[in-house]
Write a protein that holds these residues in place. Structure first.
Motif, PDB file in Angstrom:
ATOM      1  N   THR A   6       0.847  -1.192   0.000  1.00 35.31           N
ATOM      2  CA  THR A   6       0.000   0.000   0.000  1.00 35.31           C
ATOM      3  C   THR A   6       0.880   1.238   0.000  1.00 35.31           C
ATOM      4  OG1 THR A   6      -1.708  -1.152   1.252  1.00 35.31           O
ATOM      5  CG2 THR A   6      -1.841   1.215   1.205  1.00 35.31           C
ATOM      6  N   ASP A   7       0.500   2.222  -0.805  1.00 33.70           N
ATOM      7  CA  ASP A   7       1.215   3.492  -0.875  1.00 33.70           C
ATOM      8  C   ASP A   7       0.391   4.526  -0.121  1.00 33.70           C
ATOM      9  OD1 ASP A   7       2.392   5.870  -1.522  1.00 33.70           O
ATOM     10  OD2 ASP A   7       2.375   5.546  -3.685  1.00 33.70           O
ATOM     11  N   GLN A   8       1.021   5.270   0.820  1.00 30.82           N
ATOM     12  CA  GLN A   8       0.268   6.272   1.560  1.00 30.82           C
ATOM     13  C   GLN A   8      -0.340   7.322   0.636  1.00 30.82           C
ATOM     14  OE1 GLN A   8       3.017   7.539   4.722  1.00 30.82           O
ATOM     15  NE2 GLN A   8       1.537   6.794   6.209  1.00 30.82           N
ATOM     16  N   GLU A 112       3.085   3.300   7.310  1.00 31.24           N
ATOM     17  CA  GLU A 112       4.115   4.107   7.963  1.00 31.24           C
ATOM     18  C   GLU A 112       5.040   3.230   8.800  1.00 31.24           C
ATOM     19  OE1 GLU A 112       4.465   7.383  11.566  1.00 31.24           O
ATOM     20  OE2 GLU A 112       2.738   7.514  10.232  1.00 31.24           O
ATOM     21  N   ALA A 113       4.451   2.309   9.549  1.00 28.67           N
ATOM     22  CA  ALA A 113       5.242   1.441  10.431  1.00 28.67           C
ATOM     23  C   ALA A 113       6.241   0.599   9.644  1.00 28.67           C
ATOM     24  CB  ALA A 113       4.314   0.537  11.243  1.00 28.67           C
ATOM     25  N   THR A 237      -1.492  12.105  11.423  1.00 27.74           N
ATOM     26  CA  THR A 237      -2.297  12.075  10.205  1.00 27.74           C
ATOM     27  C   THR A 237      -2.631  13.481   9.728  1.00 27.74           C
ATOM     28  OG1 THR A 237      -4.410  12.024  11.386  1.00 27.74           O
ATOM     29  CG2 THR A 237      -3.351   9.900  10.943  1.00 27.74           C
ATOM     30  N   GLN A 238      -3.060  13.558   8.472  1.00 32.36           N
ATOM     31  CA  GLN A 238      -3.429  14.856   7.910  1.00 32.36           C
ATOM     32  C   GLN A 238      -4.607  15.497   8.641  1.00 32.36           C
ATOM     33  OE1 GLN A 238      -1.445  16.135   5.272  1.00 32.36           O
ATOM     34  NE2 GLN A 238      -2.401  17.992   6.069  1.00 32.36           N
ATOM     35  N   SER A 255       5.217  12.832   5.632  1.00 30.30           N
ATOM     36  CA  SER A 255       3.987  12.146   5.235  1.00 30.30           C
ATOM     37  C   SER A 255       2.759  13.043   5.262  1.00 30.30           C
ATOM     38  CB  SER A 255       3.747  10.937   6.160  1.00 30.30           C
ATOM     39  OG  SER A 255       3.653  11.358   7.514  1.00 30.30           O
ATOM     40  N   VAL A 256       2.862  14.223   5.883  1.00 27.06           N
ATOM     41  CA  VAL A 256       1.714  15.133   5.953  1.00 27.06           C
ATOM     42  C   VAL A 256       2.057  16.458   5.292  1.00 27.06           C
ATOM     43  CG1 VAL A 256       0.705  14.082   8.016  1.00 27.06           C
ATOM     44  CG2 VAL A 256       2.373  15.926   8.265  1.00 27.06           C
TER      45      VAL A 256
END
Length: 266
Positions: A6-8, A112-113, A237-238, A255-256
């Motif tokens: 899975t891609d964030q 993420e982990a 998270t966003q 990531s955000v």
């Protein structure tokens, strides 16, 4: 780096590929976040043709901060285009949406982990959990409605807690679930702290050092992150960032995204 399924980047809302599910399926109550009451399953009066929000460019000033903050982690487009094959289906679709949204949030955390070298001892378990979560999110509508999503969430949460311990190495204060609403934490050293589920509503975190802090589930609504350092913060998270206030000097994980409203002074 371990192979990821899975891609964030795919776990972000794409409103153009959704039937406005968050604007219809979800309920909200008149409050500081919403200007009106709306029951679940009823379209928001601001929802226009083509499932577009008629006040999207001025949500905050119109009293719909909750809408500006919200992100479905890509669940909206998955349910609309995947589960229901691009056909709007009413109540069943509305019931499926929050289930898939919860699974997609778990996919965000698991992805993420898997990108954390310190979590390598549990990478195998993380991959299996990610694959299982992806499998569940791909179930049919009836199966999703009947799914024990809370049970799966509890299993993944326990695994993510182990990831947090491995990454933080036992460092930092344990403030999980703490009521820090309105707390004065300017310049506080919160490196590696556990702030899981902490209430940080309207907390003053200006210049706070949150490097490597575990922020999963922390409520950051109206928290002031001006010039704070969140480099390497875990499970941020966003929606959490969108709900907070910040400045050009606030340092965020890659990531955000920096919210647009921060440039306007909050």
């Amino acid at each position: 780096m371990p192979e990821q399924t899975t891609d964030q980047g795919a776990l972000r809302g794409d409103c153009g590929s959704c039937f406005g599910l968050c604007c219809v399926a979800l309920p909200f109550a008149r409050s500081a976040d919403f200007a009106i009451d709306k029951p679940g399953g009823t379209p928001c009066p601001n929802l226009g043709e083509g499932y577009r929000c008629g006040i999207h460019a001025r949500l905050r000033e119109s009293g719909f901060v909750g809408c500006a903050v919200y992100d479905c982690f890509g669940a909206g487009q998955r349910v609309s285009q995947g589960t229901f094959g691009g056909r709007a289906r009413g109540r069943l679709m509305f019931d499926v949406f929050p289930v898939v949204r919860r699974l997609h949030e778990l996919l965000w955390y698991l992805t993420e982990a898997l990108d954390l070298p310190a979590a390598r001892p549990v990478h195998g378990e993380l991959r299996r959990a990610l694959e299982r979560t992806e499998e569940l999110a791909g179930l049919g509508a009836e199966e999703l409605v009947a799914l024990d999503v809370s049970g799966h969430h509890a299993e993944v949460s326990a695994l993510l807690s182990r990831v947090s311990e491995l990454v933080r190495g036992g460092r930092g204060k344990d403030r999980r679930g703490a009521d820090l609403m309105g707390a004065r934490l300017q310049g506080a050293d919160l490196r590696g702290a556990t702030l899981r589920g902490a209430l940080l509503i309207a907390a003053d975190l200006c210049r706070a050092d949150l490097r490597g802090a575990d922020l999963i589930g922390a409520d950051l609504r109206d928290a002031d992150l001006s010039d704070a350092d969140l480099t390497g913060a875990l499970f941020l998270t966003q929606p959490q960032v969108n709900a907070a206030r910040g400045s050009a000097g606030t340092r965020l994980p890659g990531s955000v995204r920096r919210p647009v409203h921060w440039a306007a002074g909050g």
